[in-house]
Design an enzyme around this catalytic site. Sequence first.
Site, PDB file in Angstrom:
ATOM      1  N   GLY A  22       0.806  -1.219   0.000  1.00 39.89           N
ATOM      2  CA  GLY A  22       0.000   0.000   0.000  1.00 39.89           C
ATOM      3  C   GLY A  22       0.834   1.261   0.000  1.00 39.89           C
ATOM      4  CD  GLU A 176       4.882   9.350 -11.468  1.00 37.03           C
ATOM      5  OE1 GLU A 176       4.420   8.203 -11.333  1.00 37.03           O
ATOM      6  OE2 GLU A 176       5.713   9.834 -10.672  1.00 37.03           O
ATOM      7  CG  HIS A 252       0.156   7.315 -13.497  1.00 33.81           C
ATOM      8  ND1 HIS A 252       0.568   6.085 -13.026  1.00 33.81           N
ATOM      9  CD2 HIS A 252       1.055   8.219 -13.028  1.00 33.81           C
ATOM     10  CE1 HIS A 252       1.662   6.240 -12.302  1.00 33.81           C
ATOM     11  NE2 HIS A 252       1.978   7.515 -12.288  1.00 33.81           N
ATOM     12  CB  CYS A 370       0.068  -0.518 -15.206  1.00 30.87           C
ATOM     13  SG  CYS A 370      -0.843   0.912 -14.603  1.00 30.87           S
TER      14      CYS A 370
END
Length: 446
Positions: A22, A176, A252, A370
């Site tokens: 987490g 990112e 994102h 991802c």
Amino acid sequence: MAKHAVEANFDGLVGPTHNYAGLSWGNVASKSNVNAASNPREAALQGLAKMKRLADRGYVQGVLPPHERPHMRTLRALGFTGTDAQVLGQAAKTSPAILAAASSASAMWTANAATVSPSADTKDHRVHFTPANLSAKFHRSIEHTVTGRTLKAIFADDSYFAHHPALPSVSHFGDEGAANHTRLCAGYGEPGVELFVYGQIAFNERAPAPKKYPARQTLEASQAIARLHGLSDGHVVFAQQNPAAIDAGVFHNDVIAVGNGHTLFYHDMAFLEEDRVLADVRARLTGTELQAVRVSSDQVPIADAVASYLFNSQLLNALDGMLLAVPGECREVASVSRYLDDLVRSGGPIQSVEVFDVKQSMRNGGGPACLRLRVVLSDEELAAMHRGVILTDALYERLTTWVEAHYRDQLSQDDLADPMLLDEVRKALDELTGILGLGSIYDFQR
């Protein structure tokens, strides 16, 4: 004259320390599964199965290796001393959060590995790579060194490929990677439009910004990468992500929009200035018309888009139109499942939907998109890269055997302090670099 080119997908192989710590504030899925037991073996096999299905469909599919975790160099840099076992023991006893961060398998999400610009867009007509600094999260900020080594090992010929170091690791240049970047074009070998999406303007405190969760990508970082890659104004659009979407868990842009070819699939909450963004893309896109597939909040509420990761799907060019490769969770959320059925019947550019099981990744906040880094390559560039990472039937079988031999069935937070786990990881990765032919990319190999 445009060259023939393909869009290759390079998926991150899930690492042996895949766990649910987490660590990512703003990533709802990551936080909701904190401290649950993970299954690294199942996670890696799920990722490999996704790669194999796409390779079998004829897509160029590459494999990027996991990183060494726990990352001992980071722990030692933070003052933990002694043997490896002593370092792990000290960290577990006094700073378990730091140990968890240094043990994260988050490099599996290679959409964050780098930003890549194809040679058709760049001034020097080489493919340009910039590893993401991922400065917003400590556990990810330690990835770019090995990411850069890996990309250089695969794309080594500097007559075709150019590599840049990560941007300065400060919030003003938070980067990112491709999770906030997509490319639209008439054909992969033709000049395209690179859409950079940012969350905030770092040097303008009065500019719109999210209030609840952090904006990880800055305009300044996106502009710097465009300069480094030699992109002209005619190849670039900068768009701000809707701050309300970030505060709804869209950490994102690839959680709320995905593009490929001439198709942009996005939610109506994706962009702060939607009309301006679409107009700018259309003005720069040559040789084709933009096909904008807009999903309204009435069709799919933003909470359902985040829960299902509808937009964190892979949008793939197929012979009969675009294929949308979605996570299984999209069929578990009623509004999303209905929308997908309507989408296929609509006669638009997205002609088919295929479901992939990546549940282990989804529980940590990462869907199919991802897990992959897209690299557009001409035939010559594809021939010039290191071919040992391209997935074949033989490599798939070898990697499956490797995972089954080295990965644990279950991993908890307490296991991260086990010196045996570190030994297992190093043995596995040393063997993997031999399988993939990558040389010494890890600190422990140097």
